[in-house]
Design a protein around this motif. Structure first.
Motif, PDB file in Angstrom:
ATOM      1  N   VAL A 284       7.546  -1.371  -3.965  1.00 31.66           N
ATOM      2  CA  VAL A 284       7.510  -0.050  -4.604  1.00 31.66           C
ATOM      3  C   VAL A 284       7.277  -0.179  -6.108  1.00 31.66           C
ATOM      4  O   VAL A 284       6.496   0.577  -6.699  1.00 31.66           O
ATOM      5  CB  VAL A 284       8.825   0.715  -4.322  1.00 31.66           C
ATOM      6  N   ALA A 285       7.921  -1.154  -6.738  1.00 31.97           N
ATOM      7  CA  ALA A 285       7.855  -1.277  -8.196  1.00 31.97           C
ATOM      8  C   ALA A 285       6.544  -1.883  -8.684  1.00 31.97           C
ATOM      9  O   ALA A 285       5.997  -1.453  -9.709  1.00 31.97           O
ATOM     10  CB  ALA A 285       9.025  -2.121  -8.701  1.00 31.97           C
ATOM     11  N   SER A 286       6.005  -2.883  -7.993  1.00 36.86           N
ATOM     12  CA  SER A 286       4.863  -3.629  -8.514  1.00 36.86           C
ATOM     13  C   SER A 286       3.601  -2.781  -8.702  1.00 36.86           C
ATOM     14  O   SER A 286       2.995  -2.805  -9.775  1.00 36.86           O
ATOM     15  CB  SER A 286       4.576  -4.831  -7.605  1.00 36.86           C
ATOM     16  N   PRO A 287       3.146  -2.003  -7.691  1.00 39.35           N
ATOM     17  CA  PRO A 287       1.948  -1.192  -7.926  1.00 39.35           C
ATOM     18  C   PRO A 287       2.164  -0.103  -8.957  1.00 39.35           C
ATOM     19  O   PRO A 287       1.235   0.246  -9.706  1.00 39.35           O
ATOM     20  CB  PRO A 287       1.628  -0.604  -6.543  1.00 39.35           C
ATOM     21  N   ALA A 288       3.380   0.442  -9.035  1.00 43.09           N
ATOM     22  CA  ALA A 288       3.660   1.458 -10.053  1.00 43.09           C
ATOM     23  C   ALA A 288       3.604   0.846 -11.449  1.00 43.09           C
ATOM     24  O   ALA A 288       3.096   1.474 -12.398  1.00 43.09           O
ATOM     25  CB  ALA A 288       5.030   2.089  -9.804  1.00 43.09           C
ATOM     26  N   ALA A 289       4.108  -0.375 -11.588  1.00 38.62           N
ATOM     27  CA  ALA A 289       4.058  -1.047 -12.891  1.00 38.62           C
ATOM     28  C   ALA A 289       2.620  -1.282 -13.325  1.00 38.62           C
ATOM     29  O   ALA A 289       2.262  -1.084 -14.496  1.00 38.62           O
ATOM     30  CB  ALA A 289       4.820  -2.374 -12.815  1.00 38.62           C
ATOM     31  N   LEU A 290       1.765  -1.702 -12.393  1.00 37.82           N
ATOM     32  CA  LEU A 290       0.362  -1.925 -12.730  1.00 37.82           C
ATOM     33  C   LEU A 290      -0.319  -0.614 -13.121  1.00 37.82           C
ATOM     34  O   LEU A 290      -1.128  -0.572 -14.057  1.00 37.82           O
ATOM     35  CB  LEU A 290      -0.362  -2.571 -11.553  1.00 37.82           C
ATOM     36  N   ALA A 291       0.011   0.472 -12.425  1.00 40.38           N
ATOM     37  CA  ALA A 291      -0.571   1.772 -12.765  1.00 40.38           C
ATOM     38  C   ALA A 291      -0.137   2.221 -14.164  1.00 40.38           C
ATOM     39  O   ALA A 291      -0.928   2.795 -14.921  1.00 40.38           O
ATOM     40  CB  ALA A 291      -0.161   2.811 -11.722  1.00 40.38           C
TER      41      ALA A 291
ATOM     42  N   ALA B 234      -2.386  12.992  -2.715  1.00 41.15           N
ATOM     43  CA  ALA B 234      -2.260  11.913  -1.737  1.00 41.15           C
ATOM     44  C   ALA B 234      -1.127  12.206  -0.767  1.00 41.15           C
ATOM     45  O   ALA B 234      -0.136  12.833  -1.120  1.00 41.15           O
ATOM     46  CB  ALA B 234      -2.005  10.596  -2.452  1.00 41.15           C
ATOM     47  N   ARG B 235      -1.288  11.769   0.454  1.00 40.72           N
ATOM     48  CA  ARG B 235      -0.251  11.921   1.468  1.00 40.72           C
ATOM     49  C   ARG B 235       0.133  10.546   1.980  1.00 40.72           C
ATOM     50  O   ARG B 235      -0.711   9.667   2.118  1.00 40.72           O
ATOM     51  CB  ARG B 235      -0.747  12.790   2.636  1.00 40.72           C
ATOM     52  N   LEU B 236       1.396  10.403   2.253  1.00 33.21           N
ATOM     53  CA  LEU B 236       1.873   9.114   2.754  1.00 33.21           C
ATOM     54  C   LEU B 236       1.545   8.994   4.232  1.00 33.21           C
ATOM     55  O   LEU B 236       1.914   9.841   5.037  1.00 33.21           O
ATOM     56  CB  LEU B 236       3.387   8.985   2.535  1.00 33.21           C
ATOM     57  N   ASP B 237       0.826   7.939   4.578  1.00 32.64           N
ATOM     58  CA  ASP B 237       0.443   7.684   5.962  1.00 32.64           C
ATOM     59  C   ASP B 237       1.608   7.003   6.671  1.00 32.64           C
ATOM     60  O   ASP B 237       1.649   5.783   6.814  1.00 32.64           O
ATOM     61  CB  ASP B 237      -0.813   6.804   5.976  1.00 32.64           C
TER      62      ASP B 237
ATOM     63  N   PRO C 159       0.813  -1.217   0.000  1.00 34.76           N
ATOM     64  CA  PRO C 159       0.000   0.000   0.000  1.00 34.76           C
ATOM     65  C   PRO C 159       0.846   1.266   0.000  1.00 34.76           C
ATOM     66  O   PRO C 159       0.469   2.269  -0.613  1.00 34.76           O
ATOM     67  CB  PRO C 159      -0.823  -0.124   1.298  1.00 34.76           C
ATOM     68  N   VAL C 160       1.993   1.223   0.686  1.00 32.49           N
ATOM     69  CA  VAL C 160       2.884   2.384   0.691  1.00 32.49           C
ATOM     70  C   VAL C 160       3.424   2.635  -0.710  1.00 32.49           C
ATOM     71  O   VAL C 160       3.530   3.785  -1.163  1.00 32.49           O
ATOM     72  CB  VAL C 160       4.045   2.163   1.685  1.00 32.49           C
ATOM     73  N   GLY C 161       3.753   1.566  -1.424  1.00 33.45           N
ATOM     74  CA  GLY C 161       4.233   1.715  -2.789  1.00 33.45           C
ATOM     75  C   GLY C 161       3.218   2.407  -3.678  1.00 33.45           C
ATOM     76  O   GLY C 161       3.565   3.260  -4.506  1.00 33.45           O
ATOM     77  N   GLY C 162       1.939   2.056  -3.509  1.00 33.65           N
ATOM     78  CA  GLY C 162       0.898   2.720  -4.281  1.00 33.65           C
ATOM     79  C   GLY C 162       0.795   4.198  -3.971  1.00 33.65           C
ATOM     80  O   GLY C 162       0.605   5.031  -4.873  1.00 33.65           O
ATOM     81  N   ARG C 163       0.940   4.554  -2.694  1.00 33.91           N
ATOM     82  CA  ARG C 163       0.902   5.964  -2.310  1.00 33.91           C
ATOM     83  C   ARG C 163       2.097   6.723  -2.884  1.00 33.91           C
ATOM     84  O   ARG C 163       1.980   7.874  -3.309  1.00 33.91           O
ATOM     85  CB  ARG C 163       0.896   6.083  -0.793  1.00 33.91           C
TER      86      ARG C 163
END
Length: 468
Positions: free
Chosen positions: A119-126, A200-203, A68-72
């Motif tokens: 960090v890489a996986s959600p960015a790749a999907l986006a 978005a802000r990082l929680d 979830p942090v990677g997505g943020r």
């Protein structure tokens, strides 16, 4: 997120898809590529079975907890920038792990790999979603993406045996460098720059609480060191940190998990069941190669090759589940049956008589359950939260794997403590672990049945007309 598409990127969608799926293949590959190499790593570094679990768990915890942090981060800094940063961390961790050294450095390098993957996986999907607008092309692209994930998990066990036999265990990490660096160098050529800062802000408190809580929980459940009080206090501290997430997330401006997802019964059910499936998935791929090498005296190459029927059944069932209906409950039942069959683990077992049949059942069960569980975890989710829901279902699978491995290793270790470390004691411990995995699969099947029954009741409930 707005993407500035330049003319030099036009017509490169197919190559971009290949690049992104290669990255996804790598991050999933590393969840299982150590499995067959574990006995060799243990001999060279003097690690106990509990220590070996941390070669696996360091990656799973970092990957799962930080998704979830990677997505943020992708929202804050842009998809391409985040993707590159993740690949750099992943390749750096892989390089450090490939240098034969002490156990501490190897475990730390695996954790860095996991952070990079998260960090890489959600960015790749986006990036994939931005390059493929809604429609048939996106559906095909996501199908290829999913196939890469399934293939990565299955190929990891095979490559682990091949590379360990041919070059040594260090080579299983070097292959990630060999593939990851060309992928990294191709990003500026194939993927356009995009803008971040969408608000978005990082929680940070939430991210720290979930990471520390999961680490303490898994460590406490899997550790056999220290007094009984210490073994209770460590997981208890982890549970308290995870419980602290509730007030932290309520106060967060941009929580890691949007509250609307927690109000969706399908999302909650899908994630709870995926947590259980992850416990079974990772535990099976951990103990089966150990039994083959430490009890049946298989070489790493033989142990890797004998995983092919399981991998083939898994991939075939995953493909079939996308075209069939209601495969979740049958898949979990088949999985439990395969685990109970495999749990016989005779001291003089043979592949054809004792491993082939249960391996195929386990592969079929995993494939038939995984696809509908993934769909259940994003069912009824608004498009604004689809990415977060997809990341969450992946998070619970990785975290489930770490928790399951800690619990099942504890079950197996009890036999070793009582009966020694000979083949008979080891086989008895592995039997306990696989029976435990079968029980978890049956619990998941019961949960799936309850959810399906409640769903059918809701859909069959008569509506009250308000017209007069």
């Amino acid at each position: 997120m707005r993407v500035h598409t330049l003319s030099r990127y036009s017509g490169s969608r197919g190559v971009t898809l290949a690049l992104l799926t290669a990255a996804q293949f790598l991050v999933v590959l590393n969840t299982s590529i150590v499995n067959v190499a574990l006995p060799a790593i243990g001999r060279d570094l003097g690690l106990s079975q509990t220590g070996l679990t941390w070669i696996v768990n360091a990656y799973l915890i970092a990957f799962g907890a930080l998704l979830p942090v990677g997505g943020r981060l992708a929202d804050l800094f842009g998809n391409r920038t985040t993707f590159v940063a993740g690949l750099v961390l992943f390749a750096g961790g892989s390089l450090a792990a490939s240098v034969p050294s002490g156990a501490g450095l190897l475990i730390a390098a695996r954790a860095v790999q996991g952070v990079g993957a998260a960090v890489a996986s959600p960015a790749a999907l986006a990036i994939l979603l931005s390059r493929f607008p809604p429609g048939p092309d996106r559906g095909r692209a996501l199908g290829i993406w999913g196939a890469a994930s399934a293939a990565g998990g299955a190929a990891g066990v095979l490559l682990s045996g091949l590379l360990t036999s041919a070059l040594g265990w260090w080579s299983i990490f070097a292959v990630s460098v060999a593939v990851g660096v060309p992928v990294l160098l191709s990003v500026p050529v194939l993927i356009p720059c995009d803008t971040g800062g969408r608000g978005a802000r990082l929680d940070v408190p939430g991210a720290l609480a979930v990471t520390a809580g999961l680490t303490l929980l898994v460590y406490g459940l899997g550790s056999r060191d220290g007094s009984g009080a210490e073994r209770l206090l460590v997981p208890a501290a982890g549970i308290l940190l995870l419980l602290a997430l509730v007030p932290l997330e309520r106060r967060a401006t941009d929580p890691l998990i949007p509250p609307v997802l927690l109000g969706n019964r399908s999302v909650v059910a899908g994630n709870l069941l995926m947590l259980l499936l992850g416990m079974v998935w990772v535990g099976t791929f951990f103990f089966l190669p150990l039994y083959q090498q430490k009890v049946l005296d298989y070489s790493p190459l033989t142990a890797g090759l004998t995983q092919l029927p399981l991998a083939g059944a898994l991939m075939a069932a995953s493909a079939a589940a996308g075209r069939l209906r209601s495969t979740l409950l049958p898949g979990l039942v088949v999985l439990a049956a395969g685990l109970l069959w495999l749990a016989r683990l005779p001291l003089d077992g043979t592949f054809l008589a004792d491993l082939l049949g249960p391996s195929i059942l386990i592969g079929l069960g995993l494939g038939l359950a995984f696809v509908p569980l993934t769909a259940l975890g994003v069912s009824g989710v608004d498009s604004r939260h689809a990415g977060v829901a997809g990341g969450l279902i992946n998070t619970t699978r990785q975290v489930g794997g770490a928790l399951g491995l800690a619990i099942l290793t504890s079950l197996a270790s009890m036999s070793v403590v009582r009966k020694g470390v000979g083949p008979a004691a080891l086989a008895h411990g592995y039997r306990r672990a696989l029976i435990g995995a079968a029980v978890i699969a049956l619990l998941a099947a019961i949960g799936a049945g309850v959810h399906a029954r409640r769903g059918s009741r809701r859909t069959s409930r008569p509506t009250v007309s308000t017209t007069h």
